[in-house]
Write an enzyme that holds these catalytic residues in place. Sequence first.
Site, mmCIF file in Angstrom:
data_model
loop_
_atom_site.group_PDB
_atom_site.id
_atom_site.type_symbol
_atom_site.label_atom_id
_atom_site.label_comp_id
_atom_site.label_asym_id
_atom_site.label_seq_id
_atom_site.Cartn_x
_atom_site.Cartn_y
_atom_site.Cartn_z
ATOM 1 N N HIS A 62 -14.959 15.759 3.530
ATOM 2 C CA HIS A 62 -16.030 15.058 4.241
ATOM 3 C C HIS A 62 -17.401 15.363 3.644
ATOM 4 O O HIS A 62 -18.298 14.525 3.699
ATOM 5 C CB HIS A 62 -15.992 15.402 5.735
ATOM 6 C CG HIS A 62 -14.856 14.733 6.458
ATOM 7 N ND1 HIS A 62 -14.799 14.617 7.825
ATOM 8 C CD2 HIS A 62 -13.737 14.134 5.991
ATOM 9 C CE1 HIS A 62 -13.681 13.981 8.163
ATOM 10 N NE2 HIS A 62 -13.014 13.683 7.071
ATOM 11 N N ASP A 63 -17.557 16.557 3.077
ATOM 12 C CA ASP A 63 -18.810 16.875 2.387
ATOM 13 C C ASP A 63 -18.945 15.982 1.148
ATOM 14 O O ASP A 63 -19.957 15.306 0.948
ATOM 15 C CB ASP A 63 -18.820 18.353 1.984
ATOM 16 C CG ASP A 63 -20.121 18.764 1.294
ATOM 17 O OD1 ASP A 63 -21.154 18.074 1.489
ATOM 18 O OD2 ASP A 63 -20.119 19.775 0.569
ATOM 19 N N SER A 72 -24.023 18.989 2.817
ATOM 20 C CA SER A 72 -24.740 18.320 3.909
ATOM 21 C C SER A 72 -23.958 18.393 5.221
ATOM 22 O O SER A 72 -24.551 18.459 6.299
ATOM 23 C CB SER A 72 -25.021 16.860 3.545
ATOM 24 O OG SER A 72 -23.815 16.165 3.331
ATOM 25 N N ASN A 90 -16.501 13.230 12.434
ATOM 26 C CA ASN A 90 -16.642 14.692 12.526
ATOM 27 C C ASN A 90 -16.768 15.212 13.963
ATOM 28 O O ASN A 90 -16.330 16.319 14.256
ATOM 29 C CB ASN A 90 -17.884 15.151 11.743
ATOM 30 C CG ASN A 90 -17.731 14.963 10.247
ATOM 31 O OD1 ASN A 90 -16.615 15.036 9.720
ATOM 32 N ND2 ASN A 90 -18.828 14.693 9.564
ATOM 33 N N PRO A 159 -13.488 7.696 5.201
ATOM 34 C CA PRO A 159 -12.509 6.684 5.600
ATOM 35 C C PRO A 159 -12.011 6.866 7.025
ATOM 36 O O PRO A 159 -11.935 7.983 7.534
ATOM 37 C CB PRO A 159 -11.370 6.864 4.592
ATOM 38 C CG PRO A 159 -11.616 8.145 3.891
ATOM 39 C CD PRO A 159 -13.032 8.516 4.065
ATOM 40 N N THR A 190 -0.319 16.879 4.419
ATOM 41 C CA THR A 190 0.890 17.699 4.546
ATOM 42 C C THR A 190 0.626 18.925 5.413
ATOM 43 O O THR A 190 1.548 19.642 5.784
ATOM 44 C CB THR A 190 1.400 18.143 3.150
ATOM 45 O OG1 THR A 190 2.551 18.962 3.313
ATOM 46 C CG2 THR A 190 0.366 18.937 2.388
ATOM 47 N N ASP A 242 2.315 16.605 9.591
ATOM 48 C CA ASP A 242 3.655 16.779 9.014
ATOM 49 C C ASP A 242 4.393 17.759 9.921
ATOM 50 O O ASP A 242 4.225 18.979 9.804
ATOM 51 C CB ASP A 242 3.536 17.314 7.577
ATOM 52 C CG ASP A 242 4.868 17.818 7.018
ATOM 53 O OD1 ASP A 242 5.912 17.653 7.685
ATOM 54 O OD2 ASP A 242 4.854 18.374 5.908
ATOM 55 N N ASP A 250 3.260 21.192 0.871
ATOM 56 C CA ASP A 250 4.392 20.738 0.064
ATOM 57 C C ASP A 250 4.362 19.211 -0.035
ATOM 58 O O ASP A 250 3.366 18.582 0.322
ATOM 59 C CB ASP A 250 5.707 21.229 0.694
ATOM 60 C CG ASP A 250 5.831 20.820 2.150
ATOM 61 O OD1 ASP A 250 5.165 19.830 2.565
ATOM 62 O OD2 ASP A 250 6.586 21.464 2.891
HETATM 63 C C1 HEM Z 1 -7.419 8.458 2.722
HETATM 64 C C2 HEM Z 1 -8.186 8.375 3.784
HETATM 65 C C3 HEM Z 1 -8.166 9.388 4.898
HETATM 66 C C4 HEM Z 1 -8.190 9.099 6.216
HETATM 67 C C5 HEM Z 1 -8.260 7.720 6.846
HETATM 68 C C6 HEM Z 1 -8.127 10.359 6.930
HETATM 69 C C7 HEM Z 1 -8.148 10.486 8.303
HETATM 70 C C8 HEM Z 1 -7.880 11.649 8.993
HETATM 71 C C9 HEM Z 1 -7.789 11.751 10.425
HETATM 72 C C10 HEM Z 1 -8.007 10.607 11.411
HETATM 73 C C11 HEM Z 1 -7.458 13.035 10.719
HETATM 74 C C12 HEM Z 1 -7.274 13.631 12.113
HETATM 75 C C13 HEM Z 1 -8.621 14.119 12.640
HETATM 76 C C14 HEM Z 1 -8.614 14.406 14.122
HETATM 77 O O1 HEM Z 1 -7.754 13.911 14.819
HETATM 78 O O2 HEM Z 1 -9.513 15.150 14.607
HETATM 79 C C15 HEM Z 1 -7.358 13.752 9.485
HETATM 80 C C16 HEM Z 1 -7.041 15.074 9.361
HETATM 81 C C17 HEM Z 1 -7.007 15.754 8.175
HETATM 82 N N1 HEM Z 1 -7.410 15.260 6.945
HETATM 83 FE FE1 HEM Z 1 -7.678 13.330 6.469
HETATM 84 N N2 HEM Z 1 -8.055 11.371 6.029
HETATM 85 C C18 HEM Z 1 -8.093 10.839 4.770
HETATM 86 C C19 HEM Z 1 -8.095 11.544 3.582
HETATM 87 C C20 HEM Z 1 -8.095 12.917 3.491
HETATM 88 C C21 HEM Z 1 -8.339 13.659 2.279
HETATM 89 C C22 HEM Z 1 -8.656 13.029 0.930
HETATM 90 C C23 HEM Z 1 -8.238 14.978 2.611
HETATM 91 C C24 HEM Z 1 -8.427 16.194 1.734
HETATM 92 C C25 HEM Z 1 -8.352 16.202 0.427
HETATM 93 C C26 HEM Z 1 -7.897 15.051 4.014
HETATM 94 C C27 HEM Z 1 -7.614 16.207 4.693
HETATM 95 C C28 HEM Z 1 -7.259 16.254 6.032
HETATM 96 C C29 HEM Z 1 -6.713 17.428 6.668
HETATM 97 C C30 HEM Z 1 -6.326 18.718 5.974
HETATM 98 C C31 HEM Z 1 -6.579 17.130 8.031
HETATM 99 C C32 HEM Z 1 -6.131 18.075 9.158
HETATM 100 C C33 HEM Z 1 -7.389 18.783 9.674
HETATM 101 C C34 HEM Z 1 -7.186 19.779 10.801
HETATM 102 O O3 HEM Z 1 -6.068 20.031 11.217
HETATM 103 O O4 HEM Z 1 -8.213 20.305 11.264
HETATM 104 N N3 HEM Z 1 -7.860 13.789 4.518
HETATM 105 N N4 HEM Z 1 -7.633 12.890 8.439
#
Ligand code: HEM
Length: 322
Positions: A62-63, A72, A90, A159, A190, A242, A250
Site C-alpha cells: 500500500h505504501d 507516506s 486502509n 486496487p 497465501t 488461504d 507457499d
Molecule cells: C491485486 C490486487 C489486490 C487486491 C484487490 C487486494 C485486496 C486485499 C483485500 C481486500 C484484503 C483484505 C483486507 C481486509 O479485509 O481488511 C487483502 C489482504 C492482504 N493483502 Fe491484498 N490485494 C491485492 C494485492 C496485494 C499485493 C500485491 C500484496 C503484497 C505484495 C497483498 C498483500 C496482502 C496481504 C498479505 C493481506 C493480508 C493482510 C492481513 O492479514 O493483515 N495484496 N488484500
Amino acid sequence: MQYYTIFVFCFLVFQPFVYGQLDYKFYDSTCPNLTKIVRFGIWSAMANDTRIGASLLRLHFHDCISNGCEGSVLLDESSSFRSEKDAFPNRNSARGFEVIDTIKANLEKACPGTVSCTDILTLAARESVFLAGGPYYALAMGRRDGLTANITTANTDIPSPFESLENIISKFTTKGLDLKDVVSLSGAHTIGFAQCFTFKPRLFNFNGSAAPDPQLDTSLAASLQTACPNQDSSDTNLVPLDSVTTTKFDNIYFKRLVNNSGILGSDQALMSDNRTASMVINYSKFPYLFAKDFGASMIKLSTVGVITGQNGQVRNKCNVVN
Ligand code: HEM
Ligand SMILES: *[C@@H]1O[C@H](CO)[C@@H](O)[C@H](O)[C@H]1NC(C)=O
Ligand SMILES: *[C@@H]1O[C@H](CO)[C@@H](O)[C@H](O)[C@H]1NC(C)=O
Ligand SMILES: *[C@@H]1O[C@H](CO)[C@@H](O)[C@H](O)[C@H]1NC(C)=O
Ligand SMILES: *[C@@H]1O[C@H](CO)[C@@H](O)[C@H](O)[C@H]1NC(C)=O
Ligand SMILES: *[C@@H]1O[C@H](CO)[C@@H](O)[C@H](O)[C@H]1NC(C)=O
Ligand SMILES: *[C@@H]1O[C@H](CO)[C@@H](O)[C@H](O)[C@H]1NC(C)=O
C-alpha cells in the site's frame, strides 16, 4: 597514483550521494546490524501475533502502489495533509504500524538518524515473507522518506477486490509493473486474512441471482456463508485468505484458484483471463517458480517511485515528518 587512489576512495564513499541511487551496501558502514535488528523485530512481533507478517507485507504494498515507496502510508494526519490510514482500503484494515515504530526506536539507538522508515518497511516485508517460509530476495537500500501523504491517491491507486481484473492490471502497469507481477504479487494472499465485507457480495444473491458466485466452489461458499452470515454485523469477521496453510508462505493460494477456491473476487478473476490463468496454473504446479518470480516482483515493487539522494528526509519518527 595517489590522486587516483583518492579519487577511487571518494567515488566509492560518496557514490550513493552523488548518484542518488539505491545501493546494496548503503547501510554497510553506517548501520551494519540493520538486517539483524529488523529481523529480530519481526520475529518478536510474529511470536506475539502470527498474522503480523501478512499485515506488514500488505502495508509495504500500500505504501509503494500509491505515490511510490516513500513511507507516506505511515504518516498520521497533519495540518497540511490527511492521513492515508483513513483511506478506504486502509481504514480499520491496515495494521502493523506499532511494529515499524518499535523497530525504528531500536534503530535510533543503534544508528541514530540513519535508516529511513521506508527502508525499514521494505525490509520488514522481506523478513515477514522469509520468516513465513517464502523466498529471501536481496534488496538495495537508500530510500528516503517523503514529506507528505495523499489520501486521494491511496483511494484511487490501491486496487479494490470489487473492481475488474482489467482495472487492477492497469493500476499495476501505470507503476511500471507488468502482468507477471500482478499474478506473482497476488500470491501474497497465501498468508493473512480478509474481512467478510471484502467478498460477501459473492456469497449471497450474486449479481442479482439467488445463488453465490458460480466461480466459487459450492462447499467453500457454504462454509463462508457460515463464517459470514448475511447481516451487516458479520462484515468485520475474519476469514483466512488461504485456509489450508494460513501462516505459511507457499503456492497453495494458486492451487486454490485453480479449483475455484479463491476468497476475493479479484483473486478468482486471475483464472478468467487466459493470460493470467496460464501463469496461475504454472505457479500452482511449480512452487520454486512462484518463489523466484515473487522475489523478483517484490524487488520491482520496492523501487516504484522511490526518493533518493538529498531529496526527502530520514524521519526521526515514522508517523510524523521532521
Ligand atoms: C491485486 C490486487 C489486490 C487486491 C484487490 C487486494 C485486496 C486485499 C483485500 C481486500 C484484503 C483484505 C483486507 C481486509 O479485509 O481488511 C487483502 C489482504 C492482504 N493483502 Fe491484498 N490485494 C491485492 C494485492 C496485494 C499485493 C500485491 C500484496 C503484497 C505484495 C497483498 C498483500 C496482502 C496481504 C498479505 C493481506 C493480508 C493482510 C492481513 O492479514 O493483515 N495484496 N488484500
Ligand atoms: C552489532 O551487534 C553486535 C551484537 O549482536 C554488537 O556487539 C555490535 O557492537 C553491534 N555493532 C554496531 C555497530 O552497533
Ligand atoms: C501483540 O499482538 C496484539 C494483536 O496484534 C497487539 O494488540 C499487541 O499490542 C501485541 N503486543 C506486543 C507486546 O507486541
Ligand atoms: C493528491 O494527489 C492528487 C492526484 O495526483 C492531486 O490532485 C492532489 O493535489 C494531491 N493532494 C495533496 C494534498 O497533495
Ligand atoms: C482446492 O484446493 C485446496 C488446496 O489444495 C484444497 O484444500 C481443497 O480441498 C480443494 N477443493 C476442492 C473442491 O478440490
Ligand atoms: C485467449 O483468449 C482470447 C480471447 O478469448 C483468444 O483470442 C486467444 O487466442 C487466447 N489465447 C490463448 C493463448 O489461449
Ligand atoms: C510456465 O513456466 C515455464 C517454466 O517452468 C515457462 O517456460 C513458461 O513460459 C511459463 N508459462 C507462463 C504462461 O508463464
